[in-house]
Design an enzyme around this catalytic site. Structure first.
Site, PDB file in Angstrom:
ATOM      1  N   ASN A   1       1.888  -5.133  -3.209  1.00 48.58           N
ATOM      2  CA  ASN A   1       0.325  -5.560  -2.701  1.00 48.58           C
ATOM      3  C   ASN A   1      -0.460  -4.286  -2.395  1.00 48.58           C
ATOM      4  OD1 ASN A   1      -1.491  -7.511  -1.939  1.00 48.58           O
ATOM      5  ND2 ASN A   1      -1.398  -6.853   0.272  1.00 48.58           N
TER       6      ASN A   1
ATOM      7  N   GLU B   1       0.877  -1.119  -0.181  1.00 47.15           N
ATOM      8  CA  GLU B   1       0.000   0.050   0.107  1.00 47.15           C
ATOM      9  C   GLU B   1       0.931   1.143   0.055  1.00 47.15           C
ATOM     10  OE1 GLU B   1      -3.571  -2.561   2.780  1.00 47.15           O
ATOM     11  OE2 GLU B   1      -2.728  -0.769   3.417  1.00 47.15           O
TER      12      GLU B   1
ATOM     13  N   GLU C   1      -6.323 -10.860  -0.727  1.00 43.35           N
ATOM     14  CA  GLU C   1      -7.051 -10.533   0.365  1.00 43.35           C
ATOM     15  C   GLU C   1      -8.614 -10.482   0.397  1.00 43.35           C
ATOM     16  OE1 GLU C   1      -3.394  -7.605   2.144  1.00 43.35           O
ATOM     17  OE2 GLU C   1      -5.393  -7.134   2.576  1.00 43.35           O
TER      18      GLU C   1
ATOM     19  N   HIS D   1     -10.678  -6.578  -1.636  1.00 44.98           N
ATOM     20  CA  HIS D   1     -11.604  -6.238  -0.393  1.00 44.98           C
ATOM     21  C   HIS D   1     -12.676  -5.363  -1.372  1.00 44.98           C
ATOM     22  CE1 HIS D   1      -8.899  -7.340   2.548  1.00 44.98           C
ATOM     23  NE2 HIS D   1      -8.018  -6.600   2.144  1.00 44.98           N
TER      24      HIS D   1
ATOM     25  N   ASP E   1     -12.357 -10.608   0.109  1.00 46.81           N
ATOM     26  CA  ASP E   1     -13.435 -10.759   0.720  1.00 46.81           C
ATOM     27  C   ASP E   1     -14.565  -9.962   0.285  1.00 46.81           C
ATOM     28  OD1 ASP E   1     -11.977  -9.087   3.833  1.00 46.81           O
ATOM     29  OD2 ASP E   1     -12.559  -8.158   1.668  1.00 46.81           O
TER      30      ASP E   1
END
Ligand code: G3I
Length: 360
Positions: free
Chosen positions: A207, A166, A272, A243, A274
Site C-alpha cells: 500500500n 509506504e 484511502e 489521496h 479522498d
C-alpha cells in the site's frame, strides 16, 4: 506523508495546475444493475466491486449518525488506526485485541469485508518496537512474531492485509524505516513469507501514496514486487491510496497508474481515497465550481477503475465518511472538505456523482 503536499503542490502548480470470484469476497453479492436511480439506495448497492471506508473507532462508538452511515453505505471497512502496530502490539509481550475484535465482530455480523491495515509501517509503531535493541536475527524474530501473531489472530476475519505500507521514497529508493535499517530490503519478502505461513489464504497488498502521479516511485514498486514474484514470493495486490486534489493529478496520470499496475496483473485497491480542495492550506470558499472539479476527480478515478479487469477490482475505499472527522484537517490543520458527506452527515452532490459512476 507531510511532504506529499509540497510535492503535489509543486507539481500541481507546475501541472495545473473490474464479477470477483467468491473466495475473495465471500461477503458481497453484486446487486441488480437498475439500482442507479433509487435515490435513497445505499452506495455499495450500485457497485460491482466492494465499496469501503476507513473507520474512525471513536466516532463509530460515540457518534450514532456516523455509525448509521457506516452501516448503510459500505460493504468493506479498513480500521483508520486501531489495527496498526501501536494499537495492536503496545508492548513486546502484550497484544491488545479488544477494539479490533469488536470491529471484526461487527463486520462478521453485518457481512462486511474487513481489510487489515497495516502490519509493517514506519509510522505509528509502539516505542518498544521503534527502539528495539537486538541484532539482525533478533529484529527478524521480533518482526516474524509480530506478523504471525496478528495474522493468526485475525485468520478468517480479515480478507486481506496491507503487509507493508509506504516503503518507498518519491525517488524510488527504499524508505529508511527501522525495518529497512535493521533488516535491509529483504524485510519485505520475509514479511510476505511470514504472513503466508500464518494464513496461506489471506490476500496480501503493498500500500502506498503518490503512485497516482509519481511514475518513478510506481515503477520502483512494480520492479521490486516483480523481482520477488520471479522467485515465487508474491503479493496479491497493490493499494493505491488516492489521496488527491480537485486539480491534481490529471485524468491521464490516474489512468496510466491503474493501467500500469493492472498490466502486471495485481489486484488494485483504491485504498484511502479522498479529494482535498485546499492544496495551498489557505482560507478557501467551498464553492459550487470547486465541488464540481472535486466531483469530476471522483468520477475520473472510478471511471478509470471500472476499465481494469473485474478480477483485479478488489474495491474502492474512501478514507472516511464525513468531512467532520477527516485526517486532513487534524494532520494539516487546514480547512478542507474531501469526503462524500458534509459535517452534518448530509450527502454532498459528490455522493450521487460517485453512486452514478459506480453503477454505470
Ligand atoms: O489516540 C490518540 C489520542 O489518545 C490522543 O489524545 C490524540 C492527540 O494527539 O492522538 C490520538 O492519536 C492520533 C490517531 O490518528 C488517532 O486519532 C494520532 O495523534 C494521529 O497522528 C493519527 O493520525 C492518523 C495518521 O494516519 C497517522 O499517521 C490518521 O488518523 C489516519 O487517517 C492516517 O492514515 C494514514 C494511513 O494509515 C496510511 N496512509 C496515509 C494516511 C493519512 O496519513
Amino acid at each position: 506523508m507531510k511532504n506529499i503536499t509540497l510535492l503535489i503542490l509543486f507539481s500541481g502548480i507546475i501541472g495545473l495546475c473490474g464479477c470477483p470470484s467468491n473466495e475473495e469476497n465471500p461477503i458481497v453479492t453484486p446487486p441488480p444493475i437498475d439500482s442507479c436511480n433509487n435515490a435513497n439506495e445505499n452506495l455499495y448497492y450500485a457497485s460491482r466491486f466492494p465499496i469501503g471506508t476507513a473507520v474512525n473507532y471513536d466516532a463509530w462508538k460515540s457518534d450514532p449518525e456516523y455509525a448509521q452511515l457506516l452501516s448503510k453505505h459500505f460493504n468493506s471497512v479498513t480500521a483508520e488506526n486501531i489495527m496498526k502496530p501501536a494499537y495492536l502490539h503496545p508492548d513486546e509481550n502484550i497484544y491488545r485485541w479488544e477494539l479490533a475484535d469488536e470491529l471484526a465482530e461487527y463486520c462478521k455480523n453485518k457481512s462486511i469485508r474487513l481489510h487489515g491495515h497495516t502490519l509493517l509501517w514506519h509510522n505509528q509503531l509502539p516505542s518498544w518496537m521503534q527502539f528495539f535493541q537486538g541484532d539482525e536475527a533478533a529484529w527478524d524474530a521480533m518482526m516474524k512474531n509480530h506478523i504471525q501473531t496478528i495474522v493468526r489472530h485475525f485468520k478468517g476475519k480479515v480478507a486481506a492485509w496491507d503487509i507493508v505500507n509506504e516503503a518507498f521514497e518519491e525517488d524510488g529508493s527504499f524508505r529508511r524505516s527501522v525495518w529497512y535499517v535493521q533488516l535491509g530490503e529483504s524485510y519485505i519478502e520475509k514479511a510476505i513469507r511470514y504472513a503466508k505461513e500464518a494464513d496461506p489464504n489471506v490476500l496480501l497488498f503493498y500500500n502506498d501514496y503518490n503512485l497516482e502521479f509519481n511514475a518513478l516511485k510506481r515503477s520502483a514498486v512494480l520492479a521490486h514486487f516483480g523481482k520477488l514474484r520471479a522467485k515465487g514470493i508474491t503479493i496479491d495486490g497493490i493499494g493505491v491510496q488516492m489521496h488527491i486534489f480537485h486539480v491534481y493529478p490529471s485524468p491521464l496520470m490516474i489512468r496510466e497508474c491503474l493501467n500500469e499496475i493492472a498490466k502486471e496483473n495485481y489486484k488494485i485497491h483504491i485504498s484511502e481515497m479522498d479529494v482535498s480542495v485546499n492544496p495551498l492550506s489557505v482560507d478557501i470558499e467551498y464553492t459550487d465550481s470547486v465541488q464540481t472539479l472535486q466531483m469530476q476527480q471522483y468520477e475520473t478515478v472510478l471511471n478509470a477503475y471500472e476499465q481494469i479487469p473485474a478480477e483485479l477490482q478488489y474495491g474502492c475505499t474512501f478514507w472516511g465518511i464525513t468531512d467532520k472527522y477527516t485526517w486532513i484537517r487534524s494532520s494539516f490543520l487546514r480547512e478542507d472538505y474531501p469526503l462524500l458527506f458534509d459535517d452534518n452527515y448530509k450527502k454532498k452532490k459528490l455522493f450521487n456523482a460517485v453512486k452514478f459512476a459506480l453503477c454505470k
